[in-house]
Motif scaffolding. Structure first.
Motif, PDB file in Angstrom:
ATOM      1  N   GLU A   1      12.100 -32.099 -75.548  1.00 34.36           N
ATOM      2  CA  GLU A   1      13.423 -32.452 -76.075  1.00 34.36           C
ATOM      3  C   GLU A   1      13.989 -31.317 -76.929  1.00 34.36           C
ATOM      4  O   GLU A   1      15.185 -31.050 -76.893  1.00 34.36           O
ATOM      5  CB  GLU A   1      13.345 -33.738 -76.886  1.00 34.36           C
ATOM      6  CG  GLU A   1      13.178 -34.981 -76.043  1.00 34.36           C
ATOM      7  CD  GLU A   1      13.084 -36.250 -76.884  1.00 34.36           C
ATOM      8  OE1 GLU A   1      13.550 -36.254 -78.042  1.00 34.36           O
ATOM      9  OE2 GLU A   1      12.543 -37.233 -76.363  1.00 34.36           O
ATOM     10  N   LYS A   2      13.118 -30.654 -77.672  1.00 33.65           N
ATOM     11  CA  LYS A   2      13.556 -29.557 -78.521  1.00 33.65           C
ATOM     12  C   LYS A   2      13.859 -28.295 -77.716  1.00 33.65           C
ATOM     13  O   LYS A   2      14.730 -27.509 -78.089  1.00 33.65           O
ATOM     14  CB  LYS A   2      12.479 -29.232 -79.562  1.00 33.65           C
ATOM     15  CG  LYS A   2      12.261 -30.316 -80.593  1.00 33.65           C
ATOM     16  CD  LYS A   2      11.133 -29.947 -81.535  1.00 33.65           C
ATOM     17  CE  LYS A   2      10.830 -31.070 -82.500  1.00 33.65           C
ATOM     18  NZ  LYS A   2       9.655 -30.780 -83.333  1.00 33.65           N
ATOM     19  N   ASN A   3      13.102 -28.095 -76.634  1.00 36.60           N
ATOM     20  CA  ASN A   3      13.243 -26.877 -75.835  1.00 36.60           C
ATOM     21  C   ASN A   3      13.166 -27.220 -74.345  1.00 36.60           C
ATOM     22  O   ASN A   3      12.148 -26.983 -73.705  1.00 36.60           O
ATOM     23  CB  ASN A   3      12.156 -25.874 -76.222  1.00 36.60           C
ATOM     24  CG  ASN A   3      12.400 -24.514 -75.635  1.00 36.60           C
ATOM     25  OD1 ASN A   3      13.422 -24.272 -75.000  1.00 36.60           O
ATOM     26  ND2 ASN A   3      11.461 -23.619 -75.832  1.00 36.60           N
ATOM     27  N   PRO A   4      14.232 -27.761 -73.782  1.00 35.91           N
ATOM     28  CA  PRO A   4      14.204 -28.226 -72.392  1.00 35.91           C
ATOM     29  C   PRO A   4      14.152 -27.117 -71.341  1.00 35.91           C
ATOM     30  O   PRO A   4      14.019 -27.411 -70.162  1.00 35.91           O
ATOM     31  CB  PRO A   4      15.494 -29.034 -72.264  1.00 35.91           C
ATOM     32  CG  PRO A   4      16.389 -28.507 -73.311  1.00 35.91           C
ATOM     33  CD  PRO A   4      15.501 -28.040 -74.433  1.00 35.91           C
TER      34      PRO A   4
ATOM     35  N   TYR B   1       6.720 -28.385 -69.235  1.00 31.41           N
ATOM     36  CA  TYR B   1       6.734 -29.280 -68.074  1.00 31.41           C
ATOM     37  C   TYR B   1       5.434 -29.152 -67.281  1.00 31.41           C
ATOM     38  O   TYR B   1       4.883 -30.140 -66.802  1.00 31.41           O
ATOM     39  CB  TYR B   1       7.932 -28.983 -67.165  1.00 31.41           C
ATOM     40  CG  TYR B   1       9.246 -29.370 -67.771  1.00 31.41           C
ATOM     41  CD1 TYR B   1       9.685 -30.692 -67.753  1.00 31.41           C
ATOM     42  CD2 TYR B   1      10.072 -28.424 -68.361  1.00 31.41           C
ATOM     43  CE1 TYR B   1      10.903 -31.055 -68.312  1.00 31.41           C
ATOM     44  CE2 TYR B   1      11.287 -28.773 -68.917  1.00 31.41           C
ATOM     45  CZ  TYR B   1      11.695 -30.088 -68.888  1.00 31.41           C
ATOM     46  OH  TYR B   1      12.901 -30.447 -69.441  1.00 31.41           O
ATOM     47  N   TYR B   2       4.944 -27.930 -67.162  1.00 34.78           N
ATOM     48  CA  TYR B   2       3.681 -27.681 -66.463  1.00 34.78           C
ATOM     49  C   TYR B   2       2.525 -28.407 -67.152  1.00 34.78           C
ATOM     50  O   TYR B   2       1.709 -29.058 -66.494  1.00 34.78           O
ATOM     51  CB  TYR B   2       3.418 -26.169 -66.406  1.00 34.78           C
ATOM     52  CG  TYR B   2       2.050 -25.809 -65.917  1.00 34.78           C
ATOM     53  CD1 TYR B   2       1.744 -25.848 -64.560  1.00 34.78           C
ATOM     54  CD2 TYR B   2       1.050 -25.419 -66.801  1.00 34.78           C
ATOM     55  CE1 TYR B   2       0.478 -25.515 -64.106  1.00 34.78           C
ATOM     56  CE2 TYR B   2      -0.210 -25.092 -66.361  1.00 34.78           C
ATOM     57  CZ  TYR B   2      -0.485 -25.134 -65.006  1.00 34.78           C
ATOM     58  OH  TYR B   2      -1.742 -24.804 -64.567  1.00 34.78           O
TER      59      TYR B   2
ATOM     60  N   SER C   1       6.476 -34.306 -74.816  1.00 41.78           N
ATOM     61  CA  SER C   1       7.826 -34.811 -74.556  1.00 41.78           C
ATOM     62  C   SER C   1       8.768 -34.476 -75.709  1.00 41.78           C
ATOM     63  O   SER C   1       9.933 -34.119 -75.479  1.00 41.78           O
ATOM     64  CB  SER C   1       7.790 -36.320 -74.318  1.00 41.78           C
ATOM     65  OG  SER C   1       7.049 -36.613 -73.147  1.00 41.78           O
ATOM     66  N   VAL C   2       8.278 -34.577 -76.929  1.00 39.08           N
ATOM     67  CA  VAL C   2       9.086 -34.214 -78.100  1.00 39.08           C
ATOM     68  C   VAL C   2       9.405 -32.721 -78.057  1.00 39.08           C
ATOM     69  O   VAL C   2      10.538 -32.311 -78.312  1.00 39.08           O
ATOM     70  CB  VAL C   2       8.357 -34.594 -79.411  1.00 39.08           C
ATOM     71  CG1 VAL C   2       9.020 -33.962 -80.618  1.00 39.08           C
ATOM     72  CG2 VAL C   2       8.301 -36.100 -79.557  1.00 39.08           C
TER      73      VAL C   2
ATOM     74  N   VAL D   1      -2.219 -40.117 -74.210  1.00 37.99           N
ATOM     75  CA  VAL D   1      -0.870 -40.644 -74.399  1.00 37.99           C
ATOM     76  C   VAL D   1      -0.173 -39.893 -75.528  1.00 37.99           C
ATOM     77  O   VAL D   1       0.984 -39.521 -75.406  1.00 37.99           O
ATOM     78  CB  VAL D   1      -0.915 -42.164 -74.670  1.00 37.99           C
ATOM     79  CG1 VAL D   1       0.448 -42.675 -75.066  1.00 37.99           C
ATOM     80  CG2 VAL D   1      -1.435 -42.903 -73.446  1.00 37.99           C
ATOM     81  N   LYS D   2      -0.899 -39.651 -76.594  1.00 43.97           N
ATOM     82  CA  LYS D   2      -0.321 -38.903 -77.710  1.00 43.97           C
ATOM     83  C   LYS D   2       0.073 -37.504 -77.257  1.00 43.97           C
ATOM     84  O   LYS D   2       1.118 -37.004 -77.647  1.00 43.97           O
ATOM     85  CB  LYS D   2      -1.331 -38.822 -78.864  1.00 43.97           C
ATOM     86  CG  LYS D   2      -0.789 -38.161 -80.098  1.00 43.97           C
ATOM     87  CD  LYS D   2      -1.798 -38.189 -81.219  1.00 43.97           C
ATOM     88  CE  LYS D   2      -1.259 -37.508 -82.451  1.00 43.97           C
ATOM     89  NZ  LYS D   2      -2.241 -37.445 -83.517  1.00 43.97           N
TER      90      LYS D   2
END
Length: 112
Positions: free
Chosen positions: A46-49, A55-56, A42-43, A35-36
């Motif tokens: 957010e910084k580099n979408p 994503y992979y 995910s963070v 989970v961490k």
């Protein structure tokens, strides 16, 4: 038809050889670590979408945790950013196969 049987056989072998922990065998620490990892990635997203690799990686975690719809969404986003990556295509095929979408999976494997 021969291709579909061959692809199914390859997938079965890969799945059987997968050394990831089986559901229910992980400790609470392992679950929290996963989970961490999702939260950390995910963070980073957010910084580099526009980083397809993020994503992979998150799709891989979701896949291992059996959140297949989330995994599919992430791998599709990775492919939208980097469509020619055969590794991403292969992971999408595995996800589709796990979702019991074998015809779509075989088409993706052929692309890969």
């Amino acid at each position: 038809m021969k291709k579909l049987i061959f692809i199914t056989l390859i997938i079965s072998i890969i799945t059987a050889c997968n050394s990831s922990p089986q559901p229910g065998n992980e400790t609470k620490a392992d679950t929290k670590k996963e989970v961490k990892s999702v939260k950390e990635i995910s963070v980073e997203i957010e910084k580099n979408p526009t980083d397809a690799e993020l994503y992979y990686r998150r799709a891989g975690i979701y896949y291992n945790e059996k959140y297949l719809d989330l995994a599919l969404a992430d791998i599709e986003q990775a492919l939208a950013l980097k469509a020619d990556n055969s590794i991403y295509l292969f992971r999408k095929g595995r996800i589709l196969y796990a979702l019991n979408k074998t015809i779509e999976a075989s088409k993706i494997y052929e692309q890969a």
